[in-house]
Design an enzyme around this catalytic site. Sequence first.
Site, PDB file in Angstrom:
ATOM      1  N   HIS A 182       0.834  -1.209   0.000  1.00  0.00           N
ATOM      2  CA  HIS A 182       0.000   0.000   0.000  1.00  0.00           C
ATOM      3  C   HIS A 182       0.862   1.250   0.000  1.00  0.00           C
ATOM      4  O   HIS A 182       2.063   1.230   0.309  1.00  0.00           O
ATOM      5  CB  HIS A 182      -0.963   0.002   1.191  1.00  0.00           C
ATOM      6  CG  HIS A 182      -0.291   0.069   2.536  1.00  0.00           C
ATOM      7  ND1 HIS A 182       0.036   1.259   3.156  1.00  0.00           N
ATOM      8  CD2 HIS A 182       0.108  -0.912   3.390  1.00  0.00           C
ATOM      9  CE1 HIS A 182       0.600   1.012   4.326  1.00  0.00           C
ATOM     10  NE2 HIS A 182       0.671  -0.298   4.490  1.00  0.00           N
ATOM     11  N   CYS A 221       2.447  -5.169   6.937  1.00  0.00           N
ATOM     12  CA  CYS A 221       2.211  -4.894   5.518  1.00  0.00           C
ATOM     13  C   CYS A 221       3.394  -4.116   4.937  1.00  0.00           C
ATOM     14  O   CYS A 221       4.281  -3.677   5.659  1.00  0.00           O
ATOM     15  CB  CYS A 221       0.916  -4.106   5.345  1.00  0.00           C
ATOM     16  SG  CYS A 221      -0.568  -5.088   5.647  1.00  0.00           S
TER      17      CYS A 221
END
Length: 554
Positions: free
Chosen positions: A452, A471
């Site tokens: 992301h 992440c």
Amino acid sequence: MNKANRVMTIGVIFLAFFTPTVFAQYGISQHIHQLLQSGATDTVLTCGKERICGVTLIPRFYNNRGYQPAWIDSQGHFNPTVQALMGALKASDEEGLLPEIYHLEQLEALFHETKKEVSSTRSDHSPKLAELDILLTDAFLLYATHLRSGRVNPETIHTAWIAYHPEVDLNLILTLALDRNRISETLSDLSPPHSGYRRLKEALKAYRLIAQNKGWPNIPTGPALRPRDNDDRAPLLRQRLILSRDLSPSFYNESIRYDESLEHALKQFQRRHGLEPDGVLGKNTLTELNIPVEQRIRQLELNLERWRWIPHNLGQRYLLVNIADFLLEVIESGQRVMDMRVVVGKEYRRTPVFSETMKYIVLNPFWEVPLSIATKDKLPLIQKDPEYLLKNNFRVFIGWEENAREIDPGAIDWSTVGRHNFIYRLRQDPGPENALGRIKFMFPNRFAVYLHHTPSHELFDRTVRTFSSGCIRVEKPLDLAAYVLDDHSWTKQQIQKVMDTGENRTIILRNPIPVHLLYWTSWIDSDGMVHFREDIYDRDIELNQALKEKLPPP
């Protein structure tokens, strides 16, 4: 013909059929059968002093061939395949493996002993030949397993690692290799086909040669050494950098001046070790320079093992993230077409290792805060500042259902809320301060990990980038989105236009793309340069320990 004559006739026919050649092979078969029957007790199978690792494979292998020997011919002579296997086992150290774990010492002793006795006497050697045949088979199966899947299963030593477990019929592979006299070729075909693996093997040879020549010199401590300084350590530094191929031997001299050629060489060394390439011999650079070559050799061996855990086919085009290098690469037909810096998980929230397929991206994503992050990270901030949720565009829901009821965060007495009675779901709306930024790249997996964007772009300027909760934050999300969408209607300008509207939108990829999250602390680039990185998650330590432990049966 009376009964006695009939019995005598049958006996003559029987003896005529079992010539010494056939009888020898029949005797070996008998002993193979006996060894496999008498040596098996549930999960343990032994042959002489050696423990057989293929405890389930070997009995099936010999049963399928009627207990006929695999490596010894009908006259009790060794097939050419024996020498081919022995040669391959001796060369297993080139793969970063240990020849001794493949019964090599016992095989060599039995081979020479049996060969000598068979040629000098006429006594029955079938028991030793049977033992030798089984050990050769086990050595092939064990080495083949290690080449194809690695010596250890990473999932047993790392909590967040999914290895590739190919389904292969090793008994069939061995049968075909024997029939076609392709032992060496078959074993070679089982090893990773990737150029990165082959280059790492070449580096291992080079570093072992350095070790044989007594390694490289230790650079004494002292003040930071900068370009154009004079320091007695300069000649020693040149020698050190020549051995690691950062400096050409033609530049060696005894001058104590830190000249331009030495500066360029040190900068290259720093780049290869993930350091800031400032050309200054400071504390961190000195530490890396003085790591013994034996430790670097072990690092190369550990990463060869990791190559054996990944799929042989990574895809014609794919994304590869080296967690330890904080780098994402886009690969097409074996060539890098794009790369960017990334931020990975903190030490206590390690980014996992696995392969999956990216299927869609989300523009202007919501952030559904995982419960662990909500209770450990967000709750203390909320209790410290009652306006925290409002200031950062968080909404509060009761439950995780799609139609969960939203409640006013101001109506909650957060001082009474703890980890054990946290019944709320936090969701951050899209916007410039959203923790996921403006783009989320989804490859569904059991870890709920994805790539992301991030509003904290300054983190990409750090050398060590372990700041996320698992992440992966990417430096160039817009470039990556345009690439993975692979659609002329989705240019960077069009993607930016949608992001500017603030509209939450999911876009399915026309061509899903494999994503490989890997962990390499050593590798060789396309220019042949050897790179080393800090073991940020102590995974080298864990793997090294696992490889030292007693080898379990596969």
